[in-house]
Write a protein that holds these residues in place. Structure first.
Motif, PDB file in Angstrom:
ATOM      1  N   ASP A   9      30.016  22.219  31.134  1.00 36.79           N
ATOM      2  CA  ASP A   9      30.306  20.983  30.400  1.00 36.79           C
ATOM      3  C   ASP A   9      31.668  20.409  30.777  1.00 36.79           C
ATOM      4  OD1 ASP A   9      27.881  21.277  29.097  1.00 36.79           O
ATOM      5  OD2 ASP A   9      28.774  22.030  27.227  1.00 36.79           O
ATOM      6  N   CYS A  10      32.568  21.285  31.198  1.00 36.61           N
ATOM      7  CA  CYS A  10      33.947  20.883  31.532  1.00 36.61           C
ATOM      8  C   CYS A  10      34.186  20.873  33.035  1.00 36.61           C
ATOM      9  CB  CYS A  10      34.935  21.841  30.871  1.00 36.61           C
ATOM     10  SG  CYS A  10      34.843  21.925  29.092  1.00 36.61           S
ATOM     11  N   GLN A  11      33.137  20.759  33.823  1.00 38.86           N
ATOM     12  CA  GLN A  11      33.253  20.948  35.270  1.00 38.86           C
ATOM     13  C   GLN A  11      34.209  19.991  35.953  1.00 38.86           C
ATOM     14  OE1 GLN A  11      29.476  20.669  37.199  1.00 38.86           O
ATOM     15  NE2 GLN A  11      28.821  18.956  35.939  1.00 38.86           N
ATOM     16  N   SER A  12      34.521  18.875  35.313  1.00 37.75           N
ATOM     17  CA  SER A  12      35.476  17.946  35.931  1.00 37.75           C
ATOM     18  C   SER A  12      36.917  18.406  35.721  1.00 37.75           C
ATOM     19  CB  SER A  12      35.301  16.546  35.345  1.00 37.75           C
ATOM     20  OG  SER A  12      35.594  16.561  33.957  1.00 37.75           O
ATOM     21  N   SER A  13      37.080  19.463  34.943  1.00 36.04           N
ATOM     22  CA  SER A  13      38.428  19.938  34.613  1.00 36.04           C
ATOM     23  C   SER A  13      38.808  21.192  35.396  1.00 36.04           C
ATOM     24  CB  SER A  13      38.536  20.228  33.112  1.00 36.04           C
ATOM     25  OG  SER A  13      38.401  19.044  32.382  1.00 36.04           O
ATOM     26  N   GLY A  14      39.161  21.025  36.649  1.00 35.20           N
ATOM     27  CA  GLY A  14      39.702  22.125  37.440  1.00 35.20           C
ATOM     28  C   GLY A  14      38.660  23.049  38.034  1.00 35.20           C
ATOM     29  N   GLN A  15      39.162  24.208  38.479  1.00 30.85           N
ATOM     30  CA  GLN A  15      38.316  25.213  39.118  1.00 30.85           C
ATOM     31  C   GLN A  15      37.899  26.252  38.081  1.00 30.85           C
ATOM     32  OE1 GLN A  15      40.886  26.757  42.192  1.00 30.85           O
ATOM     33  NE2 GLN A  15      40.198  25.223  43.665  1.00 30.85           N
ATOM     34  N   PRO A  16      36.589  26.400  37.837  1.00 29.44           N
ATOM     35  CA  PRO A  16      36.136  27.370  36.839  1.00 29.44           C
ATOM     36  C   PRO A  16      36.538  28.804  37.219  1.00 29.44           C
ATOM     37  CG  PRO A  16      34.322  25.962  37.567  1.00 29.44           C
ATOM     38  CD  PRO A  16      35.493  25.685  38.471  1.00 29.44           C
ATOM     39  N   VAL A  17      36.912  29.562  36.218  1.00 28.37           N
ATOM     40  CA  VAL A  17      37.199  30.988  36.401  1.00 28.37           C
ATOM     41  C   VAL A  17      35.860  31.681  36.653  1.00 28.37           C
ATOM     42  CG1 VAL A  17      37.990  33.069  35.188  1.00 28.37           C
ATOM     43  CG2 VAL A  17      39.268  30.924  34.954  1.00 28.37           C
ATOM     44  N   LEU A  75      42.601  25.170  31.362  1.00 26.39           N
ATOM     45  CA  LEU A  75      41.766  24.770  30.248  1.00 26.39           C
ATOM     46  C   LEU A  75      41.269  26.051  29.597  1.00 26.39           C
ATOM     47  CD1 LEU A  75      40.379  22.316  28.832  1.00 26.39           C
ATOM     48  CD2 LEU A  75      38.425  22.765  30.333  1.00 26.39           C
ATOM     49  N   CYS A  76      41.436  26.153  28.280  1.00 30.60           N
ATOM     50  CA  CYS A  76      41.108  27.395  27.575  1.00 30.60           C
ATOM     51  C   CYS A  76      40.288  27.133  26.323  1.00 30.60           C
ATOM     52  CB  CYS A  76      42.386  28.101  27.113  1.00 30.60           C
ATOM     53  SG  CYS A  76      43.556  28.490  28.392  1.00 30.60           S
ATOM     54  N   LEU A  77      39.543  28.144  25.916  1.00 34.09           N
ATOM     55  CA  LEU A  77      38.952  28.192  24.596  1.00 34.09           C
ATOM     56  C   LEU A  77      39.893  29.066  23.786  1.00 34.09           C
ATOM     57  CD1 LEU A  77      36.561  27.306  22.829  1.00 34.09           C
ATOM     58  CD2 LEU A  77      35.475  29.496  23.401  1.00 34.09           C
ATOM     59  N   SER A  78      40.458  28.498  22.745  1.00 38.60           N
ATOM     60  CA  SER A  78      41.538  29.159  22.024  1.00 38.60           C
ATOM     61  C   SER A  78      41.212  29.303  20.539  1.00 38.60           C
ATOM     62  CB  SER A  78      42.822  28.334  22.202  1.00 38.60           C
ATOM     63  OG  SER A  78      43.910  28.951  21.564  1.00 38.60           O
ATOM     64  N   GLY A  79      42.022  30.098  19.870  1.00 36.86           N
ATOM     65  CA  GLY A  79      41.868  30.292  18.434  1.00 36.86           C
ATOM     66  C   GLY A  79      43.195  30.656  17.808  1.00 36.86           C
ATOM     67  N   THR A  80      43.141  31.021  16.549  1.00 33.20           N
ATOM     68  CA  THR A  80      44.336  31.380  15.789  1.00 33.20           C
ATOM     69  C   THR A  80      44.213  32.827  15.334  1.00 33.20           C
ATOM     70  OG1 THR A  80      44.465  29.110  15.001  1.00 33.20           O
ATOM     71  CG2 THR A  80      45.747  30.743  13.793  1.00 33.20           C
ATOM     72  N   VAL A  81      45.313  33.562  15.398  1.00 32.66           N
ATOM     73  CA  VAL A  81      45.309  34.944  14.929  1.00 32.66           C
ATOM     74  C   VAL A  81      45.302  34.936  13.407  1.00 32.66           C
ATOM     75  CG1 VAL A  81      46.526  37.146  14.894  1.00 32.66           C
ATOM     76  CG2 VAL A  81      46.624  35.734  16.933  1.00 32.66           C
ATOM     77  N   MET A  82      44.224  35.400  12.835  1.00 29.75           N
ATOM     78  CA  MET A  82      44.110  35.511  11.384  1.00 29.75           C
ATOM     79  C   MET A  82      44.033  36.985  10.973  1.00 29.75           C
ATOM     80  SD  MET A  82      43.973  32.294  10.538  1.00 29.75           S
ATOM     81  CE  MET A  82      43.159  31.911   9.023  1.00 29.75           C
ATOM     82  N   PRO A 131      38.898  17.625  28.857  1.00 31.76           N
ATOM     83  CA  PRO A 131      37.726  16.772  29.042  1.00 31.76           C
ATOM     84  C   PRO A 131      37.361  16.053  27.743  1.00 31.76           C
ATOM     85  CG  PRO A 131      37.077  19.070  28.966  1.00 31.76           C
ATOM     86  CD  PRO A 131      38.576  19.041  28.940  1.00 31.76           C
ATOM     87  N   ALA A 132      36.916  14.823  27.868  1.00 35.42           N
ATOM     88  CA  ALA A 132      36.522  14.036  26.699  1.00 35.42           C
ATOM     89  C   ALA A 132      35.110  14.401  26.267  1.00 35.42           C
ATOM     90  CB  ALA A 132      36.610  12.560  27.028  1.00 35.42           C
ATOM     91  N   LEU A 150      39.186  29.085  30.910  1.00 35.08           N
ATOM     92  CA  LEU A 150      37.916  28.615  31.465  1.00 35.08           C
ATOM     93  C   LEU A 150      38.066  28.083  32.877  1.00 35.08           C
ATOM     94  CD1 LEU A 150      36.742  26.656  28.307  1.00 35.08           C
ATOM     95  CD2 LEU A 150      35.943  28.919  29.061  1.00 35.08           C
ATOM     96  N   SER A 151      39.183  27.358  33.126  1.00 34.48           N
ATOM     97  CA  SER A 151      39.414  26.827  34.464  1.00 34.48           C
ATOM     98  C   SER A 151      40.898  26.708  34.756  1.00 34.48           C
ATOM     99  CB  SER A 151      38.713  25.473  34.657  1.00 34.48           C
ATOM    100  OG  SER A 151      39.191  24.528  33.738  1.00 34.48           O
ATOM    101  N   ARG A 152      41.209  26.805  36.031  1.00 29.87           N
ATOM    102  CA  ARG A 152      42.582  26.680  36.525  1.00 29.87           C
ATOM    103  C   ARG A 152      42.703  25.374  37.300  1.00 29.87           C
ATOM    104  NH1 ARG A 152      44.910  31.149  35.257  1.00 29.87           N
ATOM    105  NH2 ARG A 152      43.803  33.113  35.130  1.00 29.87           N
ATOM    106  N   LYS A 153      43.933  24.980  37.580  1.00 31.84           N
ATOM    107  CA  LYS A 153      44.211  23.728  38.293  1.00 31.84           C
ATOM    108  C   LYS A 153      43.584  22.534  37.575  1.00 31.84           C
ATOM    109  CE  LYS A 153      44.735  26.065  42.701  1.00 31.84           C
ATOM    110  NZ  LYS A 153      44.268  26.236  44.052  1.00 31.84           N
ATOM    111  N   ALA A 154      43.536  22.628  36.248  1.00 28.05           N
ATOM    112  CA  ALA A 154      42.972  21.542  35.441  1.00 28.05           C
ATOM    113  C   ALA A 154      43.989  20.408  35.336  1.00 28.05           C
ATOM    114  CB  ALA A 154      42.611  22.062  34.048  1.00 28.05           C
ATOM    115  N   LYS A 155      43.468  19.215  35.158  1.00 27.91           N
ATOM    116  CA  LYS A 155      44.333  18.038  35.086  1.00 27.91           C
ATOM    117  C   LYS A 155      44.409  17.442  33.685  1.00 27.91           C
ATOM    118  CE  LYS A 155      43.876  16.671  39.926  1.00 27.91           C
ATOM    119  NZ  LYS A 155      43.425  17.946  40.405  1.00 27.91           N
ATOM    120  N   SER A 156      43.389  17.720  32.856  1.00 26.44           N
ATOM    121  CA  SER A 156      43.385  17.157  31.510  1.00 26.44           C
ATOM    122  C   SER A 156      42.308  17.829  30.664  1.00 26.44           C
ATOM    123  CB  SER A 156      43.126  15.652  31.566  1.00 26.44           C
ATOM    124  OG  SER A 156      41.831  15.410  32.064  1.00 26.44           O
TER     125      SER A 156
END
Length: 171
Positions: free
Chosen positions: A24-32, A83-90, A131-132, A123-129
């Protein structure tokens, strides 16, 4: 000297979800690479043989309690261009483990991050932004093991191989 880090592996079902998110985010950098998807607890950097042995011995004494963390925010870190999938330490167990692992790295003279621990999967490196219009899944990591990973490049790209694992304990 070897480049090492401590982290956690997603389940095979979670790797499928993460791979779909990468598409879904393929326009955002190189996928890991799928095999490299993980959540880092602490990056250790270049580690000598002696430091590695001390590390392996000391990890056994860390408070390795099971925890749960929800990763549900798509984030772009401009400085690192990832580009990352992130969360909060609870969960207090994860908070304590991250703190103790950081202290262990400091005690052994290993890499110290200038950033506070933020649970995430790159999720990906060399990302530029960011994704919308991409709605990330909510992934609940509940690992049963802490892994010591070796980061190396055998010639066909960077690989993260698990070289030792320690079980996480209940309660």
């Amino acid at each position: 000297m070897r480049r090492l880090f401590l982290g956690f592996a997603p389940t095979p079902a979670q790797v499928v979800q993460l791979s779909a998110l990468q598409r879904d985010c393929q326009s955002s950098g190189q996928p890991v690479n799928q095999a490299n998807l993980h959540m880092t607890l602490v990056f250790l950097g270049m580690v000598s043989q002696e430091q590695e042995q001390q590390l392996r011995d000391a990890v056994a004494g860390l408070p390795r309690c099971r925890f749960s963390v929800t990763l549900d925010q798509l984030v772009y870190w401009q400085g690192a261009k990832v580009l990352c999938l992130s969360g909060t330490v609870m969960d207090p167990a994860l908070k304590q483990l991250a703190h103790c692992a950081g202290q262990l790295a400091a005690r052994l003279g290993l890499h110290q991050s200038e950033h506070p621990f933020t649970p995430h999967i790159t999720l990906s490196r060399k990302a530029k932004s960011l994704p919308a219009k991409v709605v990330p899944p909510s992934i609940s990591l509940q690992p049963d093991s802490l892994h010591l990973y070796l980061s190396h490049n055998p010639g066909d790209g960077v690989r993260y191989d698990i070289i030792q694992s320690w079980p996480l304990r209940s309660g």
